[in-house]
Design a protein around this motif. Structure first.
Motif, PDB file in Angstrom:
ATOM      1  N   LYS A 240     -12.727   9.348  12.528  1.00  0.00           N
ATOM      2  CA  LYS A 240     -11.934   8.661  11.490  1.00  0.00           C
ATOM      3  C   LYS A 240     -12.784   8.462  10.233  1.00  0.00           C
ATOM      4  O   LYS A 240     -12.292   8.570   9.116  1.00  0.00           O
ATOM      5  N   MET A 241     -14.052   8.168  10.454  1.00  0.00           N
ATOM      6  CA  MET A 241     -14.944   8.020   9.296  1.00  0.00           C
ATOM      7  C   MET A 241     -15.063   9.358   8.559  1.00  0.00           C
ATOM      8  O   MET A 241     -15.003   9.412   7.328  1.00  0.00           O
ATOM      9  N   PHE A 242     -15.211  10.458   9.318  1.00  0.00           N
ATOM     10  CA  PHE A 242     -15.316  11.774   8.673  1.00  0.00           C
ATOM     11  C   PHE A 242     -14.044  12.077   7.867  1.00  0.00           C
ATOM     12  O   PHE A 242     -14.102  12.656   6.793  1.00  0.00           O
ATOM     13  N   HIS A 243     -12.909  11.657   8.409  1.00  0.00           N
ATOM     14  CA  HIS A 243     -11.634  11.855   7.717  1.00  0.00           C
ATOM     15  C   HIS A 243     -11.695  11.192   6.336  1.00  0.00           C
ATOM     16  O   HIS A 243     -11.309  11.776   5.321  1.00  0.00           O
ATOM     17  N   LYS A 244     -12.212   9.972   6.299  1.00  0.00           N
ATOM     18  CA  LYS A 244     -12.328   9.246   5.013  1.00  0.00           C
ATOM     19  C   LYS A 244     -13.320   9.921   4.082  1.00  0.00           C
ATOM     20  O   LYS A 244     -13.148   9.918   2.864  1.00  0.00           O
ATOM     21  N   GLN A 245     -14.365  10.478   4.638  1.00  0.00           N
ATOM     22  CA  GLN A 245     -15.450  11.023   3.798  1.00  0.00           C
ATOM     23  C   GLN A 245     -15.222  12.474   3.380  1.00  0.00           C
ATOM     24  O   GLN A 245     -16.030  13.030   2.660  1.00  0.00           O
ATOM     25  N   LEU A 246     -14.134  13.075   3.884  1.00  0.00           N
ATOM     26  CA  LEU A 246     -13.866  14.477   3.536  1.00  0.00           C
ATOM     27  C   LEU A 246     -12.878  14.578   2.380  1.00  0.00           C
ATOM     28  O   LEU A 246     -11.913  13.807   2.318  1.00  0.00           O
ATOM     29  N   ALA A 247     -13.100  15.565   1.516  1.00  0.00           N
ATOM     30  CA  ALA A 247     -12.095  15.888   0.495  1.00  0.00           C
ATOM     31  C   ALA A 247     -10.814  16.315   1.221  1.00  0.00           C
ATOM     32  O   ALA A 247     -10.878  16.758   2.388  1.00  0.00           O
ATOM     33  N   ASP A 248      -9.659  16.214   0.557  1.00  0.00           N
ATOM     34  CA  ASP A 248      -8.383  16.521   1.228  1.00  0.00           C
ATOM     35  C   ASP A 248      -8.340  17.935   1.790  1.00  0.00           C
ATOM     36  O   ASP A 248      -7.696  18.190   2.800  1.00  0.00           O
ATOM     37  N   ASP A 249      -9.030  18.865   1.108  1.00  0.00           N
ATOM     38  CA  ASP A 249      -9.058  20.241   1.616  1.00  0.00           C
ATOM     39  C   ASP A 249     -10.377  20.542   2.337  1.00  0.00           C
ATOM     40  O   ASP A 249     -10.777  21.695   2.484  1.00  0.00           O
ATOM     41  N   GLY A 250     -11.061  19.484   2.760  1.00  0.00           N
ATOM     42  CA  GLY A 250     -12.375  19.661   3.394  1.00  0.00           C
ATOM     43  C   GLY A 250     -12.287  20.088   4.858  1.00  0.00           C
ATOM     44  O   GLY A 250     -11.216  20.074   5.466  1.00  0.00           O
ATOM     45  N   THR A 251     -13.430  20.450   5.415  1.00  0.00           N
ATOM     46  CA  THR A 251     -13.478  20.964   6.791  1.00  0.00           C
ATOM     47  C   THR A 251     -14.534  20.207   7.599  1.00  0.00           C
ATOM     48  O   THR A 251     -15.626  19.932   7.105  1.00  0.00           O
ATOM     49  N   LEU A 252     -14.170  19.916   8.842  1.00  0.00           N
ATOM     50  CA  LEU A 252     -15.109  19.294   9.788  1.00  0.00           C
ATOM     51  C   LEU A 252     -15.500  20.334  10.823  1.00  0.00           C
ATOM     52  O   LEU A 252     -14.623  20.969  11.426  1.00  0.00           O
ATOM     53  N   MET A 253     -16.793  20.523  11.030  1.00  0.00           N
ATOM     54  CA  MET A 253     -17.240  21.513  12.020  1.00  0.00           C
ATOM     55  C   MET A 253     -18.005  20.782  13.116  1.00  0.00           C
ATOM     56  O   MET A 253     -18.949  20.033  12.837  1.00  0.00           O
ATOM     57  N   ILE A 254     -17.591  21.003  14.367  1.00  0.00           N
ATOM     58  CA  ILE A 254     -18.195  20.264  15.479  1.00  0.00           C
ATOM     59  C   ILE A 254     -18.903  21.241  16.425  1.00  0.00           C
ATOM     60  O   ILE A 254     -18.849  22.454  16.234  1.00  0.00           O
ATOM     61  N   GLY A 255     -19.572  20.703  17.439  1.00  0.00           N
ATOM     62  CA  GLY A 255     -20.338  21.539  18.365  1.00  0.00           C
ATOM     63  C   GLY A 255     -19.435  22.358  19.279  1.00  0.00           C
ATOM     64  O   GLY A 255     -18.281  21.987  19.517  1.00  0.00           O
ATOM     65  N   HIS A 256     -19.965  23.469  19.799  1.00  0.00           N
ATOM     66  CA  HIS A 256     -19.126  24.372  20.596  1.00  0.00           C
ATOM     67  C   HIS A 256     -18.739  23.775  21.947  1.00  0.00           C
ATOM     68  O   HIS A 256     -17.804  24.236  22.581  1.00  0.00           O
ATOM     69  N   SER A 257     -19.428  22.715  22.400  1.00  0.00           N
ATOM     70  CA  SER A 257     -19.004  22.108  23.667  1.00  0.00           C
ATOM     71  C   SER A 257     -18.277  20.792  23.409  1.00  0.00           C
ATOM     72  O   SER A 257     -18.124  19.980  24.319  1.00  0.00           O
ATOM     73  N   GLU A 258     -17.867  20.579  22.167  1.00  0.00           N
ATOM     74  CA  GLU A 258     -17.166  19.338  21.830  1.00  0.00           C
ATOM     75  C   GLU A 258     -15.715  19.643  21.444  1.00  0.00           C
ATOM     76  O   GLU A 258     -15.384  20.790  21.122  1.00  0.00           O
ATOM     77  N   SER A 259     -14.890  18.601  21.474  1.00  0.00           N
ATOM     78  CA  SER A 259     -13.483  18.803  21.125  1.00  0.00           C
ATOM     79  C   SER A 259     -12.911  17.492  20.599  1.00  0.00           C
ATOM     80  O   SER A 259     -13.386  16.412  20.955  1.00  0.00           O
ATOM     81  N   LEU A 260     -11.895  17.613  19.759  1.00  0.00           N
ATOM     82  CA  LEU A 260     -11.215  16.397  19.274  1.00  0.00           C
ATOM     83  C   LEU A 260      -9.946  16.143  20.082  1.00  0.00           C
ATOM     84  O   LEU A 260      -9.191  15.223  19.777  1.00  0.00           O
ATOM     85  N   ARG A 261      -9.733  16.999  21.107  1.00  0.00           N
ATOM     86  CA  ARG A 261      -8.543  16.846  21.941  1.00  0.00           C
ATOM     87  C   ARG A 261      -8.522  15.449  22.557  1.00  0.00           C
ATOM     88  O   ARG A 261      -9.575  14.906  22.879  1.00  0.00           O
ATOM     89  N   ASN A 262      -7.367  14.878  22.704  1.00  0.00           N
ATOM     90  CA  ASN A 262      -7.186  13.538  23.292  1.00  0.00           C
ATOM     91  C   ASN A 262      -7.666  12.396  22.403  1.00  0.00           C
ATOM     92  O   ASN A 262      -7.622  11.247  22.801  1.00  0.00           O
ATOM     93  N   LEU A 263      -8.165  12.711  21.198  1.00  0.00           N
ATOM     94  CA  LEU A 263      -8.547  11.616  20.294  1.00  0.00           C
ATOM     95  C   LEU A 263      -7.408  11.380  19.314  1.00  0.00           C
ATOM     96  O   LEU A 263      -6.772  12.332  18.855  1.00  0.00           O
TER      97      LEU A 263
END
Ligand SMILES: C[S@@+](CC[C@H](N)C(=O)[O-])C[C@H]1O[C@@H](n2cnc3c(N)ncnc32)[C@H](O)[C@@H]1O
Length: 283
Positions: A240-263
């Motif tokens: 949620k913090m990353f959402h606030k800190q990203l530009a509207d057209d910005g991108t979040l890149m996470i680790g290959h063994s991580e997921s945002l599923r279920n969040l």
């Protein structure tokens, strides 16, 4: 011969200590990781000449030195595994798909801001600097590029600011990149000063979601291989913090063994194999 007594962490002490660690950092030590805390902190208890973990817990949670001791503890208990060009297929996606699009969108302002959150000893943000350096070439001078690296551990940030690395750090680095951006001195690899000047480091605990606001808005945030140490609540708060800190057209890149599923977060995964890349969504 003097014998050193190996201090053991009882189950009750483990419960208390892991709660203290979680409350301060969001790092969750599962039951099976009790030995990790014990082995990483036993030397510290020896240095402090404590007889048991109750004394350490008291020292950590009360009195004038607690802030310093928390820092010392995070320096010791965090897992700082990283390397230059870690998970190259994902970095290729960044270089060939995400970066060109964002450069196109920013071609009139010519500003680009990247954040490597939980950057360990700097290999990840410096890798991003090398990618930008080779992608923009002589156009780099026309752009205002800011790359921020943050971590909870001062120890790794000191290494990052030093720019000197052992062979292990460059194990996945292509030999041409290695010779272009590093100078070998004995067993150390010294990073090119121009690449170093593109990255700025700050201490930041991802638990302090408000503290991140001072860094402003980013076009791309990399947060790789740290959320595996967090529980769902902490992951959700971070994202949620990353959402606030990203530009509207910005991108979040996470680790290959991580997921945002279920969040419960407003991000949509981009359909790019190996990308582990997410875009903000309002849904
Ligand atoms: C395994 S390293 C990942 C480094 C790099 N992102 C990569 O993927 O190679 C995880 C880093 O997260 C940092 N870390 C752990 N908990 C943190 C927190 N609450 N806030 C900020 N950094 C944290 C650790 O100090 C460590 O350097």
């Amino acid at each position: 011969m003097p014998t050193t007594k190996r201090l053991t962490l009882s189950d009750a002490q483990f419960e208390t200590l892991r709660k203290v660690v979680y409350d301060r950092s969001g790092i969750h030590f599962q039951d099976s990781k009790k030995y990790v805390l014990e082995s990483r902190l036993s030397r510290r208890l020896e240095e402090l000449e404590f007889d048991d973990y109750d004394q350490y817990l008291m020292f950590l949670t009360s009195g004038p030195y607690q802030t310093d001791e928390f820092q010392e503890m995070f320096n010791r208990i965090t897992i700082n595994e990283t390397s230059f060009f870690r998970n190259e297929p994902q970095l290729d996606v960044f270089e060939q798909r995400i970066l060109p699009e964002i450069l196109e969108k920013r071609k009139s302002s010519k500003t680009l801001r990247l954040w490597s959150a939980a950057c360990s000893s700097g290999e990840e943000p410096y890798t991003l600097a090398m990618i930008l350096h080779r992608s923009l070439g002589i156009r780099l001078a026309d752009w205002k590029i800011e790359i921020l690296g943050t971590d909870i551990s001062e120890k790794v940030l000191n290494i990052a600011n030093g720019g000197r690395y052992p062979h292990y750090a460059v194990k996945s680095t292509n030999p041409m990149v290695l010779s272009r951006y590093f100078k070998q001195e004995g067993r150390e690899y010294i990073l090119d000063p121009e690449i170093m000047s593109m990255v700025h480091f700050e201490k930041l605990n991802l638990k302090d979601t408000y503290a991140a606001r001072r860094f402003g808005t980013f076009d791309v945030i990399f947060c790789r291989n740290v959320m595996i140490y967090f529980d769902d609540q902490m992951k959700t708060n971070c994202v949620k913090m990353f959402h606030k800190q990203l530009a509207d057209d910005g991108t979040l890149m996470i680790g290959h063994s991580e997921s945002l599923r279920n969040l419960d977060v407003k991000f949509t995964q981009l359909n790019i194999p190996q990308g582990f890349a997410y875009q903000k969504s309002d849904a």
